[in-house]
Design a protein around this motif. Structure first.
Motif, PDB file in Angstrom:
ATOM      1  N   ALA A 139      30.899 -43.943 -20.444  1.00  0.00           N
ATOM      2  CA  ALA A 139      31.530 -42.616 -20.651  1.00  0.00           C
ATOM      3  C   ALA A 139      33.197 -43.074 -20.043  1.00  0.00           C
ATOM      4  O   ALA A 139      33.329 -43.285 -19.409  1.00  0.00           O
ATOM      5  CB  ALA A 139      31.039 -41.690 -19.112  1.00  0.00           C
ATOM      6  N   VAL A 186      30.047 -37.784 -20.157  1.00  0.00           N
ATOM      7  CA  VAL A 186      29.127 -36.981 -19.328  1.00  0.00           C
ATOM      8  C   VAL A 186      29.099 -35.893 -18.525  1.00  0.00           C
ATOM      9  O   VAL A 186      29.828 -35.645 -17.747  1.00  0.00           O
ATOM     10  CB  VAL A 186      28.622 -38.359 -18.382  1.00  0.00           C
ATOM     11  CG1 VAL A 186      26.945 -37.581 -17.917  1.00  0.00           C
ATOM     12  CG2 VAL A 186      28.082 -39.513 -19.507  1.00  0.00           C
ATOM     13  N   ALA A 221      25.385 -42.827 -16.950  1.00  0.00           N
ATOM     14  CA  ALA A 221      27.019 -42.292 -17.377  1.00  0.00           C
ATOM     15  C   ALA A 221      27.584 -43.500 -17.406  1.00  0.00           C
ATOM     16  O   ALA A 221      28.229 -43.807 -18.861  1.00  0.00           O
ATOM     17  CB  ALA A 221      27.993 -42.725 -16.587  1.00  0.00           C
TER      18      ALA A 221
END
Length: 384
Positions: free
Chosen positions: A233, A167, A228
């Motif tokens: 992520a 991210v 995220a």
């Protein structure tokens, strides 16, 4: 007692064209015991108005509005408003924030048709600090708190993917321009760098990257972490280019969350970066609780040590790419975007816009590419 003022006004075709604001019909001025805010528009459009505390400020959100051509210094008249700023908030909405020099409460708020289009008028009365604190607060609309504009289906696919998901978080945006020096806005520069980095990362097998914002819009700090998590992520990279009072300081720096309390200088650095949520009028009443909870989670996780290992590798990779590093290239700071417990996070200070040499380097594609290549090389090693 009214906690906040909120109004949505509709016409059949208000969204057909961008809403412009007339500087000659827009003002923030003192009355006898009041503060009057008038925003002159070319058409009726939805809006909402509320106040926030610590610091005291009036927030005005207007759908479809462009503040192009407005000069904040020419809008203010009197002493009850200390400052005014405006800019993009999220796709389709803009925000105007008026800093209040004393406790004032929204007494009236309304939009009326005029020959030029529409006038939004807000009248604030004097009140006590206690009443102001009791009535201040953002409208209970959770949809405004998390703004990513990202397709949930795509987010789910990324979260379930076996690829290494990075991210990229271009700092600031919208109403929060970040540092501004030499005609360069930190928000714009980091958006460009983020897009260039995303292209480079997505060309690597087994790696997918996504950005917390891909346009000039404001995204609250907590929403960046929520985004995220939604995409699963494996690494969160926040991109910044700060400005200091001293123009001699230059070079890239990599930040991770402190293992201790951090230094006073680091805390001042954090405050400069994170004033954007205040500038945008975000209600931060619960921010300390969120950070404390994340820090407690972090103490039970492995992402903190992993982030520090990644940061050390980034420094080495940047040096190998010929990136000029700060005299202290590895630092720690209690940035909100570094507090997630479920994935490692680093903040890359690409350089300092306050330094003319750094600014010149970051303004070139090759200068930014050196940093992007260093991040790419580090990510490729992690993804193996």
């Amino acid at each position: 007692m009214i906690r906040w003022a909120l109004a949505f006004l509709f016409t059949a075709n208000f969204a057909a064209a961008q809403v412009s604001i007339d500087p000659d019909r827009t003002s923030v001025s003192d009355g006898w015991w009041t503060l009057e805010v008038i925003v002159g528009l070319n058409q009726i459009t939805p809006y909402r108005v509320f106040t926030l505390a610590e610091p005291r400020r009036l927030v005005i959100d207007i759908e479809g509005a462009s503040f192009a051509g407005l000069d904040a210094t020419e809008l203010l008249s009197g002493d009850r408003a200390a400052d005014v700023r405006f800019g993009a908030l999220r796709p389709g909405w803009s925000r105007m924030v008026v800093d209040l020099a004393e406790p004032l409460i929204v007494a009236e708020a309304g939009m009326v048709s005029v020959p030029e289009g529409a006038d939004l008028t807000i009248l604030l009365d004097q009140t006590s600090p206690e009443v102001f604190a009791a009535t201040a607060g953002a409208p209970p609309d959770p949809g405004w708190d998390v703004v990513t504009g990202f397709d949930p289906k795509v987010a789910q696919e990324l979260a379930q993917s076996e690829d290494f998901v990075v991210v990229i978080d271009p700092g600031h945006g919208g109403i929060d321009a970040g540092a501004v020096r030499g005609g360069i806005k930190e928000a714009d520069l980091m958006l460009l760098m983020g897009a260039e980095l995303a292209v480079m990362l997505n060309a690597q097998e087994g790696v997918q990257s996504v950005m917390t914002r891909d346009i000039d819009t404001f995204v609250p700090l907590s929403a960046r972490l929520t985004f995220a998590r939604e995409v699963g992520a494996d690494l969160f990279i926040s991109l910044h280019a700060d400005a200091l009072e001293e123009d001699a300081v230059r070079g890239a720096t990599i930040y991770t969350l402190p293992t201790g309390g951090g230094t006073a200088a680091a805390q001042r650095h954090v405050e400069r970066h994170e004033r954007g949520d205040l500038l945008a009028g975000v209600d931060l009443n619960n921010a300390d609780d969120r950070i404390a909870t994340a820090l407690m989670d972090l103490a039970r996780a492995e992402t903190g040590p992993e982030a520090r290992r990644i940061a050390d590798a980034l420094v080495a990779s940047m040096q190998a790419q010929g990136v000029l590093m700060n005299n202290t290239p590895r630092r720690e700071g209690l940035f909100a975007v570094l507090t997630a417990a479920d994935f490692p996070s680093v903040l890359v200070e690409a350089g300092f816009l306050s330094n003319a040499e750094d600014r010149a380097v970051l303004a070139t594609a090759e200068g930014r590419a050196r940093i992007a290549r260093a991040i790419r090389d580090t990510v490729v090693l992690l993804a193996r």
